[in-house]
Design a protein around this motif. Structure first.
Motif, PDB file in Angstrom:
ATOM      1  N   LYS A 282       6.547  18.205  16.212  1.00 38.96           N
ATOM      2  CA  LYS A 282       6.955  17.228  17.241  1.00 38.96           C
ATOM      3  C   LYS A 282       7.377  15.916  16.586  1.00 38.96           C
ATOM      4  O   LYS A 282       8.334  15.290  16.993  1.00 38.96           O
ATOM      5  CB  LYS A 282       5.755  16.942  18.152  1.00 38.96           C
ATOM      6  CG  LYS A 282       5.779  17.653  19.487  1.00 38.96           C
ATOM      7  CD  LYS A 282       4.746  17.007  20.409  1.00 38.96           C
ATOM      8  CE  LYS A 282       3.800  18.036  20.961  1.00 38.96           C
ATOM      9  NZ  LYS A 282       2.711  17.515  21.759  1.00 38.96           N
ATOM     10  N   GLU A 283       6.606  15.504  15.570  1.00 34.44           N
ATOM     11  CA  GLU A 283       6.835  14.196  14.938  1.00 34.44           C
ATOM     12  C   GLU A 283       7.790  14.272  13.746  1.00 34.44           C
ATOM     13  O   GLU A 283       8.246  13.244  13.259  1.00 34.44           O
ATOM     14  CB  GLU A 283       5.493  13.633  14.410  1.00 34.44           C
ATOM     15  CG  GLU A 283       4.397  13.501  15.450  1.00 34.44           C
ATOM     16  CD  GLU A 283       4.806  12.577  16.589  1.00 34.44           C
ATOM     17  OE1 GLU A 283       5.517  11.593  16.307  1.00 34.44           O
ATOM     18  OE2 GLU A 283       4.438  12.863  17.750  1.00 34.44           O
ATOM     19  N   ASP A 284       8.052  15.466  13.267  1.00 33.57           N
ATOM     20  CA  ASP A 284       8.781  15.620  12.009  1.00 33.57           C
ATOM     21  C   ASP A 284      10.242  15.174  12.149  1.00 33.57           C
ATOM     22  O   ASP A 284      10.926  15.562  13.092  1.00 33.57           O
ATOM     23  CB  ASP A 284       8.728  17.109  11.577  1.00 33.57           C
ATOM     24  CG  ASP A 284       8.971  17.270  10.106  1.00 33.57           C
ATOM     25  OD1 ASP A 284       9.614  16.382   9.508  1.00 33.57           O
ATOM     26  OD2 ASP A 284       8.518  18.283   9.534  1.00 33.57           O
ATOM     27  N   ARG A 285      10.694  14.363  11.199  1.00 36.16           N
ATOM     28  CA  ARG A 285      12.095  13.899  11.230  1.00 36.16           C
ATOM     29  C   ARG A 285      12.899  14.471  10.061  1.00 36.16           C
ATOM     30  O   ARG A 285      14.023  14.073   9.822  1.00 36.16           O
ATOM     31  CB  ARG A 285      12.158  12.358  11.182  1.00 36.16           C
ATOM     32  CG  ARG A 285      11.501  11.671  12.374  1.00 36.16           C
ATOM     33  CD  ARG A 285      12.360  11.803  13.655  1.00 36.16           C
ATOM     34  NE  ARG A 285      11.615  11.377  14.834  1.00 36.16           N
ATOM     35  CZ  ARG A 285      10.910  12.179  15.633  1.00 36.16           C
ATOM     36  NH1 ARG A 285      10.846  13.475  15.386  1.00 36.16           N
ATOM     37  NH2 ARG A 285      10.260  11.719  16.678  1.00 36.16           N
ATOM     38  N   ASN A 286      12.334  15.401   9.307  1.00 34.78           N
ATOM     39  CA  ASN A 286      13.078  16.002   8.187  1.00 34.78           C
ATOM     40  C   ASN A 286      14.026  17.075   8.688  1.00 34.78           C
ATOM     41  O   ASN A 286      13.917  17.533   9.827  1.00 34.78           O
ATOM     42  CB  ASN A 286      12.109  16.658   7.202  1.00 34.78           C
ATOM     43  CG  ASN A 286      11.253  15.635   6.507  1.00 34.78           C
ATOM     44  OD1 ASN A 286      11.758  14.654   5.991  1.00 34.78           O
ATOM     45  ND2 ASN A 286       9.948  15.858   6.518  1.00 34.78           N
ATOM     46  N   LEU A 287      14.917  17.498   7.810  1.00 36.31           N
ATOM     47  CA  LEU A 287      15.745  18.673   8.087  1.00 36.31           C
ATOM     48  C   LEU A 287      15.449  19.693   6.989  1.00 36.31           C
ATOM     49  O   LEU A 287      15.444  19.350   5.807  1.00 36.31           O
ATOM     50  CB  LEU A 287      17.229  18.310   8.049  1.00 36.31           C
ATOM     51  CG  LEU A 287      17.796  17.628   9.291  1.00 36.31           C
ATOM     52  CD1 LEU A 287      19.264  17.317   9.091  1.00 36.31           C
ATOM     53  CD2 LEU A 287      17.614  18.498  10.552  1.00 36.31           C
ATOM     54  N   TYR A 288      15.216  20.936   7.396  1.00 33.41           N
ATOM     55  CA  TYR A 288      14.751  21.937   6.430  1.00 33.41           C
ATOM     56  C   TYR A 288      15.829  22.965   6.089  1.00 33.41           C
ATOM     57  O   TYR A 288      16.559  23.430   6.970  1.00 33.41           O
ATOM     58  CB  TYR A 288      13.507  22.640   6.980  1.00 33.41           C
ATOM     59  CG  TYR A 288      12.339  21.678   7.047  1.00 33.41           C
ATOM     60  CD1 TYR A 288      11.607  21.395   5.903  1.00 33.41           C
ATOM     61  CD2 TYR A 288      12.021  21.016   8.237  1.00 33.41           C
ATOM     62  CE1 TYR A 288      10.566  20.476   5.941  1.00 33.41           C
ATOM     63  CE2 TYR A 288      10.983  20.107   8.285  1.00 33.41           C
ATOM     64  CZ  TYR A 288      10.255  19.846   7.130  1.00 33.41           C
ATOM     65  OH  TYR A 288       9.237  18.935   7.159  1.00 33.41           O
ATOM     66  N   ASN A 289      15.848  23.348   4.817  1.00 34.38           N
ATOM     67  CA  ASN A 289      16.729  24.430   4.369  1.00 34.38           C
ATOM     68  C   ASN A 289      16.079  25.780   4.612  1.00 34.38           C
ATOM     69  O   ASN A 289      16.765  26.769   4.883  1.00 34.38           O
ATOM     70  CB  ASN A 289      17.032  24.295   2.880  1.00 34.38           C
ATOM     71  CG  ASN A 289      17.646  22.966   2.548  1.00 34.38           C
ATOM     72  OD1 ASN A 289      16.944  22.004   2.247  1.00 34.38           O
ATOM     73  ND2 ASN A 289      18.952  22.877   2.654  1.00 34.38           N
TER      74      ASN A 289
END
Ligand SMILES: C[S@@+](CC[C@H](N)C(=O)[O-])C[C@H]1O[C@@H](n2cnc3c(N)ncnc32)[C@H](O)[C@@H]1O
Length: 426
Positions: A282-289
């Protein structure tokens, strides 16, 4: 920690059993084998290697087989991956130059500038400059144990001394003769990162007694227990800047040297999140590969398999990213599809078997598309997915709401659907 019930799985790596969930944490064919087959083999390296810095989200880290397998794989295949990466870059440079030749007619300056950028990044020493792993599990003790778990153990006794032998044995079939191993250096990496970023895990009063318990000795990497004691001394003296040099002399000369070499090669970071995975994403602002989803089975842990959870995972995945999971159920796949993902099979050539699901944003990344029958199943009752609108409902509430939705649905059942297909000669 619910309870710690270790046993050897078929490939000589350690598995855990949860009495609370009446479920095994790891596959019968071998914990480490499963990690490789379901989470590493399906990775599209042609795409991943085009990135210099990669982000990985390991949901349900447990004792870390998926993250460790990834690190171990790139460590053991460094040369192969580097060669592949440089070829990919050369090809993309050639393609790019072909394109820019045409483009120069109109945009000479820009394309020239871009071509220079490409040639600068062609010859790199590493498969990746930086690997950042975010690992989530709601069980702190598993994080604490994860660097110490043995793999590649041969001639292990048939788990005769474990408490719930019968419960665990029903999951096992001991035909596998493969004994894959995680290199000690990878465990060492994980231990140091946990000590650096989340030292409270190593101070958890329940971790050390497990590591020191004679009963569990055969499951634990003994060298690293020594390092851990040393780290704890530093942590309890209040000085967190532990001295790698001393650790080297006291315990780990070989490992330490390799570690330093590896450290130069790869910049690795591990962020540990001890929480419900729903709160974290919910809080995560990363983008994952890459996203590894390794929750307990949907019927036992539905909160991590809902449409709403997948919708959030879609938002935090790169456009050329991949979500990998062992589940191939129609219910999970239709939730993923509804959330916006394109879906494919994870196929294992050695076993000639489908082993799970890959979810992507870009259809061209799918190597093994769903068959007509698999697609059709998504529209049956079996394809009705779990919901959890605010990502905070209990597992019981999610299951109860799902049951009502299935009962009220006028879709046909999966068995009716398959019968119709058979009757039509399909
Ligand atoms: C099948 S095991 C994962 C095995 C793991 N990948 C490994 O390599 O050991 C499932 C894990 O999910 C964790 N878990 C269960 N419910 C969770 C939740 N709501 N949020 C985060 N982790 C959860 C459990 O603690 C357990 O470690």
């Amino acid at each position: 920690m619910r309870e710690f019930q270790p046993y050897f799985t078929n490939d000589g790596s350690v598995g855990l059993y949860s009495q609370d969930y009446d479920d095994i944490y790891h596959s019968a064919s071998g914990a480490l084998t499963e990690a490789y087959e379901k989470f590493i083999c399906p990775i599209n390296w042609d795409v991943l290697l085009l990135h210099e810095d990669i982000n990985i989200l390991d949901i349900c880290y447990g004792i870390g087989y998926n993250t460790k397998s990834f690190l171990n794989y790139i460590f053991e295949n460094k040369k192969k991956l580097l060669k592949k990466k440089n070829n990919l870059k050369k090809n993309s440079k050639n393609n790019f130059e072909k394109k820019t030749n045409i483009e120069t007619i109109h945009t000479n300056n820009i394309s020239k500038e871009k071509t220079v950028n490409y040639s600068e990044t062609i010859y790199t020493n590493n498969a990746f400059n930086k690997i950042s792993v975010t690992a989530i599990d709601n069980d702190e003790i598993l994080f604490g144990l994860s660097p110490f778990i043995k793999t590649g153990v041969r001639n292990f006794k048939n788990n005769s001394d474990i408490i719930n032998k019968h419960d665990i044995d029903k999951y096992l079939n001991r035909k596998n003769k493969n004994f894959p191993k995680i290199k000690n250096i990878i465990n060492f990496q994980i231990l140091l990162k946990i000590a650096q970023n989340s030292p409270k895990i190593l101070r958890n009063p329940l971790v050390a007694p497990i590591l020191d318990n004679r009963e569990y000795k055969k499951f634990i990497v003994s060298d690293l227990r020594g390092v851990n004691k040393y780290l704890l001394t530093y942590l309890s003296s209040g000085s967190f800047l532990f001295n790698l040099h001393n650790i080297y002399y006291r315990y780990l000369s070989y490992c330490y040297k390799t570690y330093l070499k590896w450290y130069k090669i790869q910049d690795f970071n591990l962020t540990v999140k001890i929480d419900d995975a729903r709160n974290v994403v919910k809080e995560d602002r990363n983008l994952y590969n890459l996203i590894f989803l390794d929750a307990f089975t949907p019927s036992k842990c539905p909160c991590l398999w809902t449409y709403d959870f997948f919708k959030r995972l879609y938002e935090i995945m790169e456009d050329d990213g991949m979500l990998l999971t062992y589940s191939s159920s129609a219910q999970i796949r239709s939730a993923m599809k509804e959330a916006g993902f394109e879906i494919g099979n994870i196929y294992n050539e050695r076993l000639n078997k489908y082993l799970g699901t890959v979810a992507v944003k870009n259809n061209s990344l799918i190597n093994y598309p769903l068959s007509d029958a698999q697609l059709g199943l998504l529209n049956t009752k079996a394809g009705i997915f779990y919901r959890d609108e605010n990502l905070n409902a209990s597992n019981e509430a999610i299951i109860a709401a799902h049951k009502i939705e299935v009962e009220n649905s006028n879709r046909i059942s999966s068995s009716q659907y398959l019968k119709i297909r058979r009757n039509n000669g399909l």
